[in-house]
Design an enzyme around this catalytic site. Sequence first.
Site, PDB file in Angstrom:
ATOM      1  N   HIS A   9      28.778 -29.631  13.841  1.00 51.25           N
ATOM      2  CA  HIS A   9      28.002 -30.643  14.565  1.00 51.25           C
ATOM      3  C   HIS A   9      27.017 -31.328  13.633  1.00 51.25           C
ATOM      4  O   HIS A   9      26.807 -32.539  13.708  1.00 51.25           O
ATOM      5  CB  HIS A   9      27.251 -30.005  15.741  1.00 51.25           C
ATOM      6  CG  HIS A   9      28.185 -29.563  16.835  1.00 51.25           C
ATOM      7  ND1 HIS A   9      27.919 -28.484  17.646  1.00 51.25           N
ATOM      8  CD2 HIS A   9      29.374 -30.042  17.245  1.00 51.25           C
ATOM      9  CE1 HIS A   9      28.910 -28.329  18.498  1.00 51.25           C
ATOM     10  NE2 HIS A   9      29.814 -29.268  18.273  1.00 51.25           N
ATOM     11  N   HIS A  56      31.020 -24.295  14.437  1.00 53.73           N
ATOM     12  CA  HIS A  56      30.606 -25.535  15.092  1.00 53.73           C
ATOM     13  C   HIS A  56      29.142 -25.925  14.843  1.00 53.73           C
ATOM     14  O   HIS A  56      28.809 -27.095  14.939  1.00 53.73           O
ATOM     15  CB  HIS A  56      30.876 -25.462  16.599  1.00 53.73           C
ATOM     16  CG  HIS A  56      32.332 -25.683  16.934  1.00 53.73           C
ATOM     17  ND1 HIS A  56      33.335 -24.877  16.421  1.00 53.73           N
ATOM     18  CD2 HIS A  56      32.961 -26.620  17.694  1.00 53.73           C
ATOM     19  CE1 HIS A  56      34.505 -25.303  16.874  1.00 53.73           C
ATOM     20  NE2 HIS A  56      34.311 -26.364  17.638  1.00 53.73           N
ATOM     21  N   LYS A  97      41.370 -18.854  24.894  1.00 49.32           N
ATOM     22  CA  LYS A  97      40.235 -19.597  25.469  1.00 49.32           C
ATOM     23  C   LYS A  97      39.980 -19.111  26.892  1.00 49.32           C
ATOM     24  O   LYS A  97      38.835 -18.873  27.292  1.00 49.32           O
ATOM     25  CB  LYS A  97      40.522 -21.103  25.443  1.00 49.32           C
ATOM     26  CG  LYS A  97      39.494 -21.909  26.245  1.00 49.32           C
ATOM     27  CD  LYS A  97      38.537 -22.715  25.436  1.00 49.32           C
ATOM     28  CE  LYS A  97      37.364 -23.220  26.257  1.00 49.32           C
ATOM     29  NZ  LYS A  97      37.015 -24.590  26.080  1.00 49.32           N
ATOM     30  N   ARG A 127      30.975 -16.699  25.317  1.00 54.01           N
ATOM     31  CA  ARG A 127      31.494 -18.052  25.157  1.00 54.01           C
ATOM     32  C   ARG A 127      30.912 -18.730  23.919  1.00 54.01           C
ATOM     33  O   ARG A 127      31.523 -19.644  23.365  1.00 54.01           O
ATOM     34  CB  ARG A 127      31.199 -18.864  26.422  1.00 54.01           C
ATOM     35  CG  ARG A 127      32.024 -20.095  26.545  1.00 54.01           C
ATOM     36  CD  ARG A 127      32.107 -20.538  27.996  1.00 54.01           C
ATOM     37  NE  ARG A 127      32.637 -21.878  28.077  1.00 54.01           N
ATOM     38  CZ  ARG A 127      33.153 -22.395  29.181  1.00 54.01           C
ATOM     39  NH1 ARG A 127      33.200 -21.722  30.292  1.00 54.01           N
ATOM     40  NH2 ARG A 127      33.610 -23.617  29.183  1.00 54.01           N
ATOM     41  N   GLU A 143      40.852 -26.023  16.036  1.00 53.75           N
ATOM     42  CA  GLU A 143      40.411 -25.111  17.101  1.00 53.75           C
ATOM     43  C   GLU A 143      41.335 -23.894  17.178  1.00 53.75           C
ATOM     44  O   GLU A 143      40.895 -22.788  17.486  1.00 53.75           O
ATOM     45  CB  GLU A 143      40.361 -25.831  18.455  1.00 53.75           C
ATOM     46  CG  GLU A 143      39.482 -27.090  18.490  1.00 53.75           C
ATOM     47  CD  GLU A 143      37.996 -26.850  18.180  1.00 53.75           C
ATOM     48  OE1 GLU A 143      37.528 -25.701  18.307  1.00 53.75           O
ATOM     49  OE2 GLU A 143      37.313 -27.822  17.789  1.00 53.75           O
TER      50      GLU A 143
HETATM   51  N1  LIG Z   1      35.295 -29.678  28.025  1.00 50.40           N
HETATM   52  C1  LIG Z   1      35.389 -28.877  27.004  1.00 50.40           C
HETATM   53  O1  LIG Z   1      35.331 -27.646  27.119  1.00 50.40           O
HETATM   54  C2  LIG Z   1      35.624 -29.474  25.650  1.00 50.40           C
HETATM   55  C3  LIG Z   1      36.003 -28.648  24.584  1.00 50.40           C
HETATM   56  C4  LIG Z   1      36.268 -29.236  23.353  1.00 50.40           C
HETATM   57  C5  LIG Z   1      36.145 -30.599  23.202  1.00 50.40           C
HETATM   58  N2  LIG Z   1      35.754 -31.357  24.260  1.00 50.40           N
HETATM   59  C6  LIG Z   1      35.632 -32.811  24.126  1.00 50.40           C
HETATM   60  O2  LIG Z   1      36.935 -33.326  23.916  1.00 50.40           O
HETATM   61  C7  LIG Z   1      36.833 -34.557  23.211  1.00 50.40           C
HETATM   62  C8  LIG Z   1      37.857 -34.563  22.108  1.00 50.40           C
HETATM   63  O3  LIG Z   1      39.139 -34.412  22.671  1.00 50.40           O
HETATM   64  P1  LIG Z   1      40.412 -35.048  21.975  1.00 50.40           P
HETATM   65  O4  LIG Z   1      40.444 -34.633  20.561  1.00 50.40           O
HETATM   66  O5  LIG Z   1      41.566 -34.777  22.844  1.00 50.40           O
HETATM   67  O6  LIG Z   1      40.022 -36.592  21.952  1.00 50.40           O
HETATM   68  P2  LIG Z   1      40.556 -37.865  22.759  1.00 50.40           P
HETATM   69  O7  LIG Z   1      40.602 -37.622  24.207  1.00 50.40           O
HETATM   70  O8  LIG Z   1      39.738 -39.001  22.266  1.00 50.40           O
HETATM   71  O9  LIG Z   1      42.044 -38.014  22.238  1.00 50.40           O
HETATM   72  C9  LIG Z   1      42.260 -38.259  20.868  1.00 50.40           C
HETATM   73  C10 LIG Z   1      43.142 -39.467  20.642  1.00 50.40           C
HETATM   74  O10 LIG Z   1      44.464 -39.105  20.944  1.00 50.40           O
HETATM   75  C11 LIG Z   1      45.060 -40.061  21.803  1.00 50.40           C
HETATM   76  N3  LIG Z   1      46.056 -39.339  22.573  1.00 50.40           N
HETATM   77  C12 LIG Z   1      45.866 -38.333  23.462  1.00 50.40           C
HETATM   78  N4  LIG Z   1      47.048 -37.867  23.881  1.00 50.40           N
HETATM   79  C13 LIG Z   1      48.008 -38.583  23.252  1.00 50.40           C
HETATM   80  C14 LIG Z   1      49.408 -38.546  23.243  1.00 50.40           C
HETATM   81  N5  LIG Z   1      50.079 -37.642  23.948  1.00 50.40           N
HETATM   82  N6  LIG Z   1      50.067 -39.453  22.474  1.00 50.40           N
HETATM   83  C15 LIG Z   1      49.394 -40.352  21.726  1.00 50.40           C
HETATM   84  N7  LIG Z   1      48.059 -40.409  21.662  1.00 50.40           N
HETATM   85  C16 LIG Z   1      47.375 -39.533  22.413  1.00 50.40           C
HETATM   86  C17 LIG Z   1      43.915 -40.664  22.568  1.00 50.40           C
HETATM   87  O11 LIG Z   1      44.221 -41.977  22.996  1.00 50.40           O
HETATM   88  C18 LIG Z   1      42.817 -40.676  21.501  1.00 50.40           C
HETATM   89  O12 LIG Z   1      42.940 -41.824  20.699  1.00 50.40           O
HETATM   90  C19 LIG Z   1      35.407 -34.670  22.728  1.00 50.40           C
HETATM   91  O13 LIG Z   1      34.712 -35.591  23.520  1.00 50.40           O
HETATM   92  C20 LIG Z   1      34.836 -33.270  22.952  1.00 50.40           C
HETATM   93  O14 LIG Z   1      33.454 -33.284  23.221  1.00 50.40           O
HETATM   94  C21 LIG Z   1      35.505 -30.824  25.464  1.00 50.40           C
END
Ligand SMILES: NC(=O)c1ccc[n+]([C@@H]2O[C@H](COP(=O)([O-])OP(=O)(O)OC[C@H]3O[C@@H](n4cnc5c(N)ncnc54)[C@H](O)[C@@H]3O)[C@@H](O)[C@H]2O)c1
Length: 362
Positions: free
Chosen positions: A253, A249, A228, A242, A187
């Site tokens: 996707h 993506h 962002k 946005r 990202e």
């Molecule tokens: N709301 C939005 O604008 C937006 C934007 C982009 C992505 N998303 C969403 O975000 C999600 C992906 O986020 P992600 O990549 O953070 O995934 P996630 O929340 O699943 O975290 C990824 C992994 O990292 C671990 N983890 C997190 N912090 C940690 C730390 N400090 N130490 C050790 N392990 C840690 C978690 O347990 C998990 O296994 C998707 O569901 C996506 O759709 C939302």
Amino acid sequence: MSHSINIRIAQQTSYDVYTGRNIWDKVIAYFESHYSGRKLFIAIDSRVDKLHGQKVQEECKRYFQSCHVLQVPEGEESKSIQQWSLLQDKLLENGVERSTPLLAVGGGVTGDVAGFAAASVLRGIPLVHMPTSLLAMVDSSIGGKTGINHSVGKNLIGAFYQPDAVFTDIEFLETLDRREWIGGLAEMLKYAAIRKPALFDQLEQAVEAGFKPSDQWLALIRESAQIKADIVQEDVHESGKRTWLNFGHTFAHALEKWAGYGNISHGEAVFTGMIAATYFSKMLGSSVEEIRFEPFKPLYNINVPGDETIPELIQVMQSDKKVKEQTIRLVLLKKWGAPYLKKCENELALHDSWKAAFDALR
Ligand SMILES: NC(=O)c1ccc[n+]([C@@H]2O[C@H](COP(=O)([O-])OP(=O)(O)OC[C@H]3O[C@@H](n4cnc5c(N)ncnc54)[C@H](O)[C@@H]3O)[C@@H](O)[C@H]2O)c1
């Protein structure tokens, strides 16, 4: 006689994203000055809870007398109606009030599901994000999108709900797996491509220095979060600019869906998609070159599918929720840092872009 009623919906409220290392004093000072009640709910990713939960609770107890912990099992499966419903049960059964804040501690999954729970319980309670993954720090905690998945597709149920504040403490990154660093990095590379090409070199240097919570990474996280924030402020409800955040993506996707979620990581898919979108832009006369992504290639261990899968991938793209009137819309680049939205009716160009990305990654 005509008569009109004027309904003024408040303009977007503003909030701050604090970034730093060991920023708990700032967090507690914020709690003290913003919340008069002494009760807090903490929604926390289960893995993060094991690694950091005790510290989080100890710190929060410096101000809140009661900290009620709601564990969110790690993994995308938690972005479900069941998990959202469970959070509602726990909030309501444990006496949530309209003014009780919810602190969401974790990656994008926890932020999204807990954010949606905060948006919906009692029609909205105060929400504070504490992102712990790199992706959440630079992307998901900013912009106010909350939500869960449905069997029909990802992120189909949710709400725009802005937090009161975001506290990004890079100390959490100490325990983040390399694969998750690389997911967030994709990202950040996107921000380099669509807004600030100088980030490409800076990210390359940071990667060389290693995935650890350093000042170098902190500066890059701040810069990414700012990009962002700038883009979402210009377009709060995702109707215009946005969509630029979708660079790479639409391809990504499709690849994730085609491979089956989990078989290719989101970061790997975005990386592939950005190469394809760059190639597409180049075909339309832009000066951009996919070679810009080359230094990051060894990080992404992509199991590249055979070229014969490309027509299937294009079909999946056509069913993407961002497809309007059966036309695929891609975010392309006039040059680095200058994105635009383009309707794509040329299947051959799509095919060639997929092929170029696959060739680059083989
Ligand atoms: N709301 C939005 O604008 C937006 C934007 C982009 C992505 N998303 C969403 O975000 C999600 C992906 O986020 P992600 O990549 O953070 O995934 P996630 O929340 O699943 O975290 C990824 C992994 O990292 C671990 N983890 C997190 N912090 C940690 C730390 N400090 N130490 C050790 N392990 C840690 C978690 O347990 C998990 O296994 C998707 O569901 C996506 O759709 C939302």
